[in-house]
Design an enzyme around this catalytic site. Structure first.
Site, PDB file in Angstrom:
ATOM      1  N   SER A  23       0.941  -1.187   0.024  1.00 51.31           N
ATOM      2  CA  SER A  23       0.316  -0.063   0.072  1.00 51.31           C
ATOM      3  C   SER A  23       0.782   1.091  -0.046  1.00 51.31           C
ATOM      4  O   SER A  23       0.418   2.511   0.047  1.00 51.31           O
ATOM      5  CB  SER A  23      -1.075  -0.112   1.381  1.00 51.31           C
ATOM      6  N   THR A 159     -39.844  26.976  -8.542  1.00 50.80           N
ATOM      7  CA  THR A 159     -40.209  25.608  -8.076  1.00 50.80           C
ATOM      8  C   THR A 159     -40.560  24.697  -9.458  1.00 50.80           C
ATOM      9  O   THR A 159     -41.273  25.400 -10.477  1.00 50.80           O
ATOM     10  CB  THR A 159     -41.546  25.446  -7.269  1.00 50.80           C
ATOM     11  N   HIS A 160     -40.080  23.627  -9.600  1.00 44.49           N
ATOM     12  CA  HIS A 160     -40.206  22.824 -10.763  1.00 44.49           C
ATOM     13  C   HIS A 160     -39.513  23.381 -11.946  1.00 44.49           C
ATOM     14  O   HIS A 160     -39.815  23.162 -13.037  1.00 44.49           O
ATOM     15  CB  HIS A 160     -41.576  22.442 -11.161  1.00 44.49           C
ATOM     16  N   SER A 281     -14.945  25.502 -27.497  1.00 45.99           N
ATOM     17  CA  SER A 281     -15.052  24.239 -28.201  1.00 45.99           C
ATOM     18  C   SER A 281     -14.048  24.220 -29.414  1.00 45.99           C
ATOM     19  O   SER A 281     -13.667  25.169 -29.962  1.00 45.99           O
ATOM     20  CB  SER A 281     -16.525  24.209 -28.873  1.00 45.99           C
ATOM     21  N   LYS A 287     -18.809  29.001 -28.876  1.00 45.58           N
ATOM     22  CA  LYS A 287     -18.948  28.549 -27.492  1.00 45.58           C
ATOM     23  C   LYS A 287     -18.071  28.844 -26.467  1.00 45.58           C
ATOM     24  O   LYS A 287     -16.966  29.391 -26.556  1.00 45.58           O
ATOM     25  CB  LYS A 287     -18.803  27.047 -27.565  1.00 45.58           C
ATOM     26  N   ASN A 289     -17.939  27.236 -22.629  1.00 41.70           N
ATOM     27  CA  ASN A 289     -18.557  26.300 -21.933  1.00 41.70           C
ATOM     28  C   ASN A 289     -18.193  26.245 -20.573  1.00 41.70           C
ATOM     29  O   ASN A 289     -16.953  26.533 -19.954  1.00 41.70           O
ATOM     30  CB  ASN A 289     -18.335  24.756 -22.553  1.00 41.70           C
ATOM     31  N   GLU A 294     -19.378  21.786 -14.637  1.00 42.98           N
ATOM     32  CA  GLU A 294     -19.740  20.735 -14.889  1.00 42.98           C
ATOM     33  C   GLU A 294     -18.861  19.615 -14.164  1.00 42.98           C
ATOM     34  O   GLU A 294     -19.367  18.456 -13.741  1.00 42.98           O
ATOM     35  CB  GLU A 294     -19.710  20.320 -16.338  1.00 42.98           C
ATOM     36  N   TYR A 321      -9.043  -6.650  13.336  1.00 42.12           N
ATOM     37  CA  TYR A 321      -8.498  -6.037  12.098  1.00 42.12           C
ATOM     38  C   TYR A 321      -8.452  -7.166  10.931  1.00 42.12           C
ATOM     39  O   TYR A 321      -8.401  -8.220  11.155  1.00 42.12           O
ATOM     40  CB  TYR A 321      -6.962  -5.537  12.295  1.00 42.12           C
ATOM     41  N   GLN A 326      -7.263  -2.078   4.660  1.00 41.88           N
ATOM     42  CA  GLN A 326      -6.351  -1.286   3.805  1.00 41.88           C
ATOM     43  C   GLN A 326      -7.105  -0.445   2.566  1.00 41.88           C
ATOM     44  O   GLN A 326      -6.500   0.428   2.200  1.00 41.88           O
ATOM     45  CB  GLN A 326      -5.240  -2.208   3.354  1.00 41.88           C
ATOM     46  N   LYS A 329      -8.031   3.543   2.591  1.00 36.36           N
ATOM     47  CA  LYS A 329      -7.223   4.926   2.365  1.00 36.36           C
ATOM     48  C   LYS A 329      -7.551   5.463   0.880  1.00 36.36           C
ATOM     49  O   LYS A 329      -7.697   6.650   0.912  1.00 36.36           O
ATOM     50  CB  LYS A 329      -5.681   4.265   2.344  1.00 36.36           C
TER      51      LYS A 329
HETATM   52  N1  ARG Z   1      -1.063  -1.320   5.327  1.00 35.57           N
HETATM   53  C1  ARG Z   1      -1.902  -1.842   6.391  1.00 35.57           C
HETATM   54  C2  ARG Z   1      -3.250  -0.846   6.113  1.00 35.57           C
HETATM   55  O1  ARG Z   1      -3.320  -0.031   5.526  1.00 35.57           O
HETATM   56  C3  ARG Z   1      -1.428  -1.522   7.599  1.00 35.57           C
HETATM   57  C4  ARG Z   1      -1.972  -2.297   8.793  1.00 35.57           C
HETATM   58  C5  ARG Z   1      -1.319  -3.987   8.510  1.00 35.57           C
HETATM   59  N2  ARG Z   1      -1.735  -4.741   9.436  1.00 35.57           N
HETATM   60  C6  ARG Z   1      -1.607  -5.980   9.427  1.00 35.57           C
HETATM   61  N3  ARG Z   1      -1.862  -6.745  10.381  1.00 35.57           N
HETATM   62  N4  ARG Z   1      -1.258  -6.530   8.261  1.00 35.57           N
HETATM   63  O2  ARG Z   1      -4.192  -1.450   6.941  1.00 35.57           O
END
Ligand code: ARG
Length: 460
Positions: A23, A159-160, A281, A287, A289, A294, A321, A326, A329
């Site tokens: 990651s 409205t509408h 355009s 144009k 735009n 948008e 966990y 992961q 993120k």
């Molecule tokens: N890269 C992992 C995550 O984003 C970190 C935690 C990893 N923990 C584990 N028990 N493998 O969640």
């Protein structure tokens, strides 16, 4: 590259799996907060008597060096990504051991990446929320600027998407101000739940070392410490509720964008976007735009998607966990990026919008907007509202059939419909009178709007 968990394994990970598992290419964003949390954690270990003063000092110096280098030298982290480092936590620890040797191997005592990553993410999000609050405020300021610049200008309210009743331009913009005020309040509440420290929860059960979690939390600026270690390492409610709040902000931005897109058409012609926030355009030379708007409208969809993605990631996880976490993120980071981008661009658009007051006022003066005023005129003369509504409806139809606006009908024509009509009927059809009559808190009477504008300024 050395892993954090090599001992039990005799064989190397398959390269495809290792790449899949890593990651670092996205969690490198946590680099600074990860080091900050580790600096505080080393201090806590030292105070608990787990680390010697010397070891703690070496760790702190080492982490500081890594932090400085990471800030100075973008290639430093990039190299780690290329080398296939698993994640930001592995990177920092490996660099630390490289730098200071054995003392670096003691930093992770009593800690797990599970409580570490939850802590990092909360620190990161806390700061992002503060930044977003500032961006929303700037947007609200731009709304007020645009409102105050045309304080007396009226426009049709819809409205509408059909012309309904006249309102003041600043009244219209203040509606968006309120949406963003609620968004800020929501983020404030969410921030309090984000700002709880999981560190000290270990992998799931708590830690064997007597670290003072409260002191550690104070040092990291957390308002509270988590109460249950299992919950602390596996909870991502704070990510989900933040993305939900972000989705709602995107809804508000998208509606504002949609309004402005419509308002900038030749059909409406209420506003004109400056060249700085529009595009042309490649084919049609005439144009102009509204791409900025948008894109804001379009990007709302990404954030909604991240919200659903996170709900789905979480729903079936056994307690504790799991690596599924992961996945939080990229959804979170892209939400933050999308939201901050849209907020900034929307503010720029507002600053680059020319309001065509004459077009707004002209549209607000069309007599079809005054049918309700006419009904209320009759109410004022004693007619029950339902009856007045019906009568004015017939008047409108009468006018339509003869191609006459309400203000073009003669008093005689009015009186054929009801003897209650007198020569003052035409006053009921005036814009100023219609606005002034909306004299309730939250209404569009000029005095009320002026008050609301001043109050909005104070609320910022
Ligand atoms: N890269 C992992 C995550 O984003 C970190 C935690 C990893 N923990 C584990 N028990 N493998 O969640």
């Amino acid at each position: 590259m050395t892993k954090l968990w090599g001992g039990r394994f005799a064989d190397e990970a398959d390269e495809r799996f290792a790449r899949f598992n890593a990651s670092f290419r996205f969690d490198r964003r946590l680099f600074e907060v990860d080091i900050r949390a580790s600096l505080a954690y080393a201090e806590a270990l030292c105070e608990a008597g787990v680390l010697s003063r010397d070891d703690a000092a070496a760790i702190e110096r080492g982490l500081q060096t890594i932090l400085d280098r990471g800030r100075r030298e973008p290639a430093y982290l990039e190299r780690g990504v290329q080398q296939g480092i698993e994640d930001v936590h592995s990177f920092v620890e490996a660099e630390l051991v490289n730098l200071i040797g054995d003392a670096g191997r003691k930093l992770h005592t009593g800690r797990s990446r599970n409580d570490q990553v939850a802590t990092d993410l909360r620190l990161y999000l806390r700061e992002s929320i503060d930044e977003i609050q500032g961006l929303i405020k700037a947007l609200q300021r731009a709304l007020l600027d645009l409102a105050e610049a045309h304080q007396d200008v009226a426009m049709p309210g819809y409205t509408h998407l059909q012309r309904a009743q006249p309102v003041l331009w600043p009244h219209y913009l203040l509606a968006y101000f309120e949406m963003f005020a609620r968004d800020r309040a929501r983020l404030r509440e969410i921030r309090a739940r984000v700002n709880v420290m999981p560190l000290g929860s270990g992998a799931l059960a708590g830690t064997n070392y007597p670290i003072d979690r409260q002191r550690l939390a104070d040092r990291l600026g957390f308002e509270a410490i988590s109460r249950n270690s299992l919950d602390a390492v596996s909870d991502r409610d704070f990510v989900i509720e933040f993305i939900a709040a972000a989705a709602l902000i995107m809804v508000h931005l998208s509606r504002l964008a949609e309004d402005f897109i419509i308002f900038s058409t030749s059909e409406f012609g209420f506003i004109e976007l400056s060249d700085r926030v529009a595009t042309g355009s490649s084919l049609m030379p005439q144009k102009k735009n509204p791409d900025a708007l948008e894109l804001v409208r379009g990007k709302a969809g990404r954030v909604f998607g991240h919200h659903l993605a996170m709900l789905t990631v979480m729903k079936g996880l056994p307690l504790g966990y799991n690596k599924d976490l992961q996945e939080d993120k990229e959804s979170l980071f892209d939400t933050i990026d999308t939201l901050t981008g849209c907020l900034s661009v929307m503010t720029v658009v507002l600053k680059n919008t020319r309001v065509r007051s004459e077009r707004l006022i002209e549209a607000a003066s069309r007599s079809d907007l005054y049918a309700t005023e006419l009904a209320d005129y009759l109410v004022g003369k004693g007619m029950p509202f339902r009856q007045a509504h019906e009568l004015v409806g017939r008047l409108v139809r009468y006018g339509l059939e003869r191609g006459k606006r309400l203000d073009e009908l003669s008093l005689e024509e009015y009186r054929e419909f009801s003897p209650l009509f007198e020569s003052d009927v035409y006053e009921a059809l005036s814009l100023d009178a219609a606005l002034a009559r909306k004299d309730v808190p939250g209404g569009t009477a000029p005095a009320r709007v002026a008050e609301a504008l001043a109050a909005a300024r104070r609320r910022l």
